[in-house]
Design a protein around this motif. Structure first.
Motif, PDB file in Angstrom:
ATOM      1  N   ALA A  77      30.166  37.340  41.720  1.00 25.04           N
ATOM      2  CA  ALA A  77      30.460  38.285  40.638  1.00 25.04           C
ATOM      3  C   ALA A  77      30.319  37.648  39.265  1.00 25.04           C
ATOM      4  O   ALA A  77      30.435  38.332  38.249  1.00 25.04           O
ATOM      5  CB  ALA A  77      31.862  38.851  40.801  1.00 25.04           C
ATOM      6  N   GLY A  78      30.129  36.326  39.203  1.00 26.19           N
ATOM      7  CA  GLY A  78      29.997  35.648  37.919  1.00 26.19           C
ATOM      8  C   GLY A  78      31.308  35.620  37.154  1.00 26.19           C
ATOM      9  O   GLY A  78      32.390  35.680  37.725  1.00 26.19           O
ATOM     10  N   ALA A  79      31.202  35.536  35.825  1.00 27.07           N
ATOM     11  CA  ALA A  79      32.380  35.475  34.961  1.00 27.07           C
ATOM     12  C   ALA A  79      32.881  36.885  34.670  1.00 27.07           C
ATOM     13  O   ALA A  79      32.122  37.722  34.164  1.00 27.07           O
ATOM     14  CB  ALA A  79      32.046  34.754  33.669  1.00 27.07           C
ATOM     15  N   LEU A  80      34.138  37.145  34.969  1.00 28.89           N
ATOM     16  CA  LEU A  80      34.724  38.466  34.747  1.00 28.89           C
ATOM     17  C   LEU A  80      36.249  38.353  34.813  1.00 28.89           C
ATOM     18  O   LEU A  80      36.773  37.371  35.349  1.00 28.89           O
ATOM     19  CB  LEU A  80      34.231  39.485  35.772  1.00 28.89           C
ATOM     20  CG  LEU A  80      34.845  39.506  37.187  1.00 28.89           C
ATOM     21  CD1 LEU A  80      34.344  40.740  37.944  1.00 28.89           C
ATOM     22  CD2 LEU A  80      34.567  38.243  37.957  1.00 28.89           C
ATOM     23  N   PRO A  81      36.972  39.348  34.282  1.00 30.44           N
ATOM     24  CA  PRO A  81      38.433  39.322  34.354  1.00 30.44           C
ATOM     25  C   PRO A  81      38.930  39.375  35.792  1.00 30.44           C
ATOM     26  O   PRO A  81      38.335  40.054  36.642  1.00 30.44           O
ATOM     27  CB  PRO A  81      38.848  40.588  33.586  1.00 30.44           C
ATOM     28  CG  PRO A  81      37.703  40.875  32.675  1.00 30.44           C
ATOM     29  CD  PRO A  81      36.489  40.464  33.450  1.00 30.44           C
ATOM     30  N   THR A  82      40.013  38.688  36.064  1.00 36.57           N
ATOM     31  CA  THR A  82      40.604  38.723  37.401  1.00 36.57           C
ATOM     32  C   THR A  82      40.883  40.156  37.868  1.00 36.57           C
ATOM     33  O   THR A  82      40.568  40.505  39.009  1.00 36.57           O
ATOM     34  CB  THR A  82      41.888  37.880  37.440  1.00 36.57           C
ATOM     35  OG1 THR A  82      41.537  36.500  37.309  1.00 36.57           O
ATOM     36  CG2 THR A  82      42.634  38.066  38.738  1.00 36.57           C
ATOM     37  N   PRO A  83      41.495  41.028  37.036  1.00 38.29           N
ATOM     38  CA  PRO A  83      41.752  42.390  37.517  1.00 38.29           C
ATOM     39  C   PRO A  83      40.476  43.175  37.822  1.00 38.29           C
ATOM     40  O   PRO A  83      40.491  44.057  38.684  1.00 38.29           O
ATOM     41  CB  PRO A  83      42.556  43.039  36.390  1.00 38.29           C
ATOM     42  CG  PRO A  83      42.312  42.176  35.194  1.00 38.29           C
ATOM     43  CD  PRO A  83      42.098  40.800  35.711  1.00 38.29           C
ATOM     44  N   ALA A  84      39.375  42.856  37.140  1.00 40.11           N
ATOM     45  CA  ALA A  84      38.101  43.525  37.448  1.00 40.11           C
ATOM     46  C   ALA A  84      37.597  43.102  38.819  1.00 40.11           C
ATOM     47  O   ALA A  84      37.067  43.916  39.586  1.00 40.11           O
ATOM     48  CB  ALA A  84      37.065  43.197  36.378  1.00 40.11           C
ATOM     49  N   LEU A  85      37.758  41.823  39.143  1.00 39.18           N
ATOM     50  CA  LEU A  85      37.383  41.334  40.466  1.00 39.18           C
ATOM     51  C   LEU A  85      38.250  41.990  41.531  1.00 39.18           C
ATOM     52  O   LEU A  85      37.751  42.462  42.568  1.00 39.18           O
ATOM     53  CB  LEU A  85      37.541  39.813  40.525  1.00 39.18           C
ATOM     54  CG  LEU A  85      37.310  39.163  41.892  1.00 39.18           C
ATOM     55  CD1 LEU A  85      35.837  39.201  42.262  1.00 39.18           C
ATOM     56  CD2 LEU A  85      37.817  37.726  41.899  1.00 39.18           C
ATOM     57  N   ALA A  86      39.561  42.022  41.307  1.00 38.84           N
ATOM     58  CA  ALA A  86      40.478  42.615  42.284  1.00 38.84           C
ATOM     59  C   ALA A  86      40.179  44.093  42.499  1.00 38.84           C
ATOM     60  O   ALA A  86      40.207  44.591  43.633  1.00 38.84           O
ATOM     61  CB  ALA A  86      41.920  42.426  41.813  1.00 38.84           C
ATOM     62  N   GLN A  87      39.894  44.808  41.420  1.00 39.86           N
ATOM     63  CA  GLN A  87      39.596  46.231  41.527  1.00 39.86           C
ATOM     64  C   GLN A  87      38.384  46.473  42.417  1.00 39.86           C
ATOM     65  O   GLN A  87      38.397  47.352  43.287  1.00 39.86           O
ATOM     66  CB  GLN A  87      39.347  46.811  40.130  1.00 39.86           C
ATOM     67  CG  GLN A  87      38.963  48.276  40.111  1.00 39.86           C
ATOM     68  CD  GLN A  87      38.751  48.795  38.697  1.00 39.86           C
ATOM     69  OE1 GLN A  87      39.638  48.748  37.862  1.00 39.86           O
ATOM     70  NE2 GLN A  87      37.553  49.298  38.424  1.00 39.86           N
ATOM     71  N   GLU A  88      37.339  45.678  42.232  1.00 35.49           N
ATOM     72  CA  GLU A  88      36.134  45.855  43.034  1.00 35.49           C
ATOM     73  C   GLU A  88      36.362  45.452  44.487  1.00 35.49           C
ATOM     74  O   GLU A  88      35.873  46.102  45.410  1.00 35.49           O
ATOM     75  CB  GLU A  88      34.984  45.044  42.443  1.00 35.49           C
ATOM     76  CG  GLU A  88      33.672  45.120  43.219  1.00 35.49           C
ATOM     77  CD  GLU A  88      33.052  46.512  43.247  1.00 35.49           C
ATOM     78  OE1 GLU A  88      32.097  46.716  44.039  1.00 35.49           O
ATOM     79  OE2 GLU A  88      33.492  47.386  42.474  1.00 35.49           O
ATOM     80  N   ALA A  89      37.107  44.371  44.694  1.00 37.95           N
ATOM     81  CA  ALA A  89      37.375  43.924  46.063  1.00 37.95           C
ATOM     82  C   ALA A  89      38.148  44.984  46.835  1.00 37.95           C
ATOM     83  O   ALA A  89      37.836  45.275  47.994  1.00 37.95           O
ATOM     84  CB  ALA A  89      38.148  42.608  46.042  1.00 37.95           C
ATOM     85  N   ILE A  90      39.145  45.585  46.193  1.00 33.81           N
ATOM     86  CA  ILE A  90      39.940  46.631  46.853  1.00 33.81           C
ATOM     87  C   ILE A  90      39.072  47.861  47.116  1.00 33.81           C
ATOM     88  O   ILE A  90      39.150  48.482  48.180  1.00 33.81           O
ATOM     89  CB  ILE A  90      41.163  46.988  46.000  1.00 33.81           C
ATOM     90  CG1 ILE A  90      42.128  45.793  45.941  1.00 33.81           C
ATOM     91  CG2 ILE A  90      41.871  48.221  46.534  1.00 33.81           C
ATOM     92  CD1 ILE A  90      43.240  45.938  44.929  1.00 33.81           C
ATOM     93  N   ARG A  91      38.209  48.208  46.149  1.00 29.41           N
ATOM     94  CA  ARG A  91      37.327  49.375  46.319  1.00 29.41           C
ATOM     95  C   ARG A  91      36.393  49.196  47.502  1.00 29.41           C
ATOM     96  O   ARG A  91      36.168  50.124  48.286  1.00 29.41           O
ATOM     97  CB  ARG A  91      36.518  49.603  45.044  1.00 29.41           C
ATOM     98  CG  ARG A  91      35.687  50.880  45.056  1.00 29.41           C
ATOM     99  CD  ARG A  91      34.727  50.941  43.882  1.00 29.41           C
ATOM    100  NE  ARG A  91      33.623  49.999  44.045  1.00 29.41           N
ATOM    101  CZ  ARG A  91      32.533  50.233  44.792  1.00 29.41           C
ATOM    102  NH1 ARG A  91      32.434  51.363  45.465  1.00 29.41           N
ATOM    103  NH2 ARG A  91      31.576  49.340  44.860  1.00 29.41           N
ATOM    104  N   ARG A  92      35.856  47.983  47.648  1.00 28.13           N
ATOM    105  CA  ARG A  92      34.913  47.701  48.730  1.00 28.13           C
ATOM    106  C   ARG A  92      35.603  47.343  50.042  1.00 28.13           C
ATOM    107  O   ARG A  92      34.949  47.299  51.086  1.00 28.13           O
ATOM    108  CB  ARG A  92      34.005  46.521  48.333  1.00 28.13           C
ATOM    109  CG  ARG A  92      33.155  46.743  47.108  1.00 28.13           C
ATOM    110  CD  ARG A  92      32.430  45.452  46.737  1.00 28.13           C
ATOM    111  NE  ARG A  92      31.379  45.145  47.685  1.00 28.13           N
ATOM    112  CZ  ARG A  92      30.071  45.344  47.457  1.00 28.13           C
ATOM    113  NH1 ARG A  92      29.680  45.852  46.292  1.00 28.13           N
ATOM    114  NH2 ARG A  92      29.167  45.032  48.363  1.00 28.13           N
ATOM    115  N   GLY A  93      36.896  47.035  49.977  1.00 33.86           N
ATOM    116  CA  GLY A  93      37.568  46.535  51.159  1.00 33.86           C
ATOM    117  C   GLY A  93      37.096  45.145  51.512  1.00 33.86           C
ATOM    118  O   GLY A  93      36.962  44.787  52.694  1.00 33.86           O
TER     119      GLY A  93
END
Length: 470
Positions: A77-93
């Motif tokens: 995912a490269g450089a990004l905010p932690t909550p943005a990473l978490a949001q995508e991970a939860i969305r994708r499972g």
């Protein structure tokens, strides 16, 4: 011995103890734990993100390599905010690993682990540690890492979709960009919400911004930027954007727990879950039906939020200002999806939206909370072999503790729920606890006025420094 250990949120330690083999082995241990606990996603995807500190690209590469070697599909995912990473991970499972040391100095870094359903628990930490100690062997390769794009746009869309494009119309906001991984995200989000953002002091080296213990040079910058009255607020975040920084139009920092309280009010929450380090004034907020107190650390806040689920709209936050949303929120026909991980963008936007909706300055909105006075700071480079006996002495509440506080007054109460919180006869409190992220001693105080809180904090730090010989 390695400096790496689990703290209040993730694994942290010196870069020299993490880069290379250790980062790969800890990642493999995390994935092995998911397999053993039956928590692995069917897709066997793991997303790896990073902040902007100098060691993060190499450590992220180590994590991606380990995930692929262990038979997982590694997504970069490269450089990004932690909550943005978490949001995508939860969305994708999907599982996720964030390479970040948050607010600690550049010679340190860390790993934050996410299960497909969100942050790991303290029980997961035990399982990961056991898998690490057992050692891991590479499995069937999962292929070369694949790059993910567009995650920050989705993250911004969540906030803009809920608050609306006019929520901050007309507000002039300075964005202290420094080395926050969210420096461009903040600027874009504020602009899309109708504000006029102005980027300030973008840095090409990592700056450890701590939203509970502000560097004097950062305070000087903020006061300077607000001196001519052109800004309604100055905003920023820590390194990985899960802790907010917001200063009012006069350059005064708004406490993190008050940002959390204003966010709860803006979202219409009636239950707040927060650690004992947040101000005791929260219990007096008229719009809250319940305040649940926890130990410091997002895993404890999440546990408290889950315990309160079903009783109303639940918002969690820490004294550092990072806000967690326990359930979907509906307001004015708009929906904010739940996100049970600390987020800096939401409290920044919610506080500014409160000011805009009220037609008041940020300082007036904060004053309207009548939240009393509190302050916090830290003593750096205080190892556990020094802080542990110091805290034990205070917890005992005996003659040594009474002598320590003698010049401040009589001890009325001692609370050892997380660290040691001492209440004095005049109602003021001094709370010491060892940081879970770095070798430092934290000090939190409450007093009858802002000058009194500042003076008590200065005393608390100096008294501890003398006692510890630091």
């Amino acid at each position: 011995m390695s400096s790496l250990k689990f703290g209040t949120s993730g694994l942290r330690g010196l870069v020299v103890d993490l880069v290379g083999g250790p980062a790969a082995t800890w990642t493999a241990a995390f994935l092995a734990h998911l397999d053993a606990a039956g928590l692995s996603p069917a897709t066997r995807e793991v997303i790896v993100g990073q902040d902007l500190r100098s060691s993060s690209p190499q450590i992220a590469a180590d994590c991606l390599r380990a995930a692929s070697a262990w038979g997982w599909h590694a997504l970069d995912a490269g450089a990004l905010p932690t909550p943005a990473l978490a949001q995508e991970a939860i969305r994708r499972g999907a599982a996720a690993v964030m390479v970040t040391g948050s607010h600690i100095p550049d010679d340190r870094n860390g790993l934050k682990f996410y299960r497909p359903d969100g942050e790991i628990t303290k029980a997961d930490e035990t399982g990961i540690r056991a898998a690490f100690e057992a050692g891991q062997q590479a499995g069937e390769a999962g292929g070369e890492p694949r790059t993910l794009e567009g995650l920050t746009e989705t993250y911004i869309d969540r906030i803009v979709g809920f608050f609306g494009p006019e929520a901050l119309s007309g507000l002039r906001v300075g964005v202290y960009q420094q080395s926050s991984v969210a420096r461009d995200v903040l600027t874009e989000a504020l602009g899309r919400l109708g504000a006029s953002p102005e980027p300030l002091a973008r840095a090409d080296r990592f700056i450890p911004v701590d939203t509970e213990a502000h560097r004097p040079e950062d305070l000087d910058l903020i006061v300077g930027w607000t001196a001519d009255g052109r800004f309604d607020a100055i905003v920023s975040t820590d390194g990985d954007a899960d802790r907010p920084l917001l200063a009012d139009e006069r350059g005064r920092i708004v406490r993190g727990d008050l940002l959390g309280l204003l966010t709860a009010r803006r979202l219409g929450a009636d239950i707040v879950v927060t650690p004992v380090t947040s101000s005791s004034s929260l219990e007096r907020a008229p719009f809250l039906s319940q305040v649940v107190r926890t130990r410091v650390g997002s895993p404890f806040v999440i546990e408290g939020m889950e315990g309160a689920a079903g009783s109303g709209t639940v918002v969690g936050f820490e004294a550092n200002g990072g806000v967690l949303v326990g359930s979907d929120v509906e307001r004015d026909g708009r929906r904010l999806s739940a996100l049970k991980t600390r987020d800096a963008l939401l409290p920044i936007v919610a506080t500014l939206a409160e000011a805009k909706a009220a037609g008041q300055s940020v300082s007036r909105v904060v004053e309207g909370l009548e939240a009393g006075a509190a302050a916090a700071d830290r003593l750096p480079e205080i190892a556990a072999d020094k802080s542990t006996p110091f805290l034990a002495m205070l917890a005992a509440g005996g003659e040594d503790a009474r002598a320590f506080f003698a010049e401040r007054g009589t001890i009325e109460d001692v609370n050892t729920f997380d660290g040691v919180r001492t209440t004095l006869a005049d109602g003021s409190t001094v709370h010491y606890r060892a940081s879970g992220n770095a070798p430092e001693l934290r000090c939190y105080v409450e007093a009858g006025s802002e000058p009194a809180a500042a003076e008590l904090l200065a005393w608390g730090l100096e008294a501890a420094r003398r006692r510890l010989g630091a």
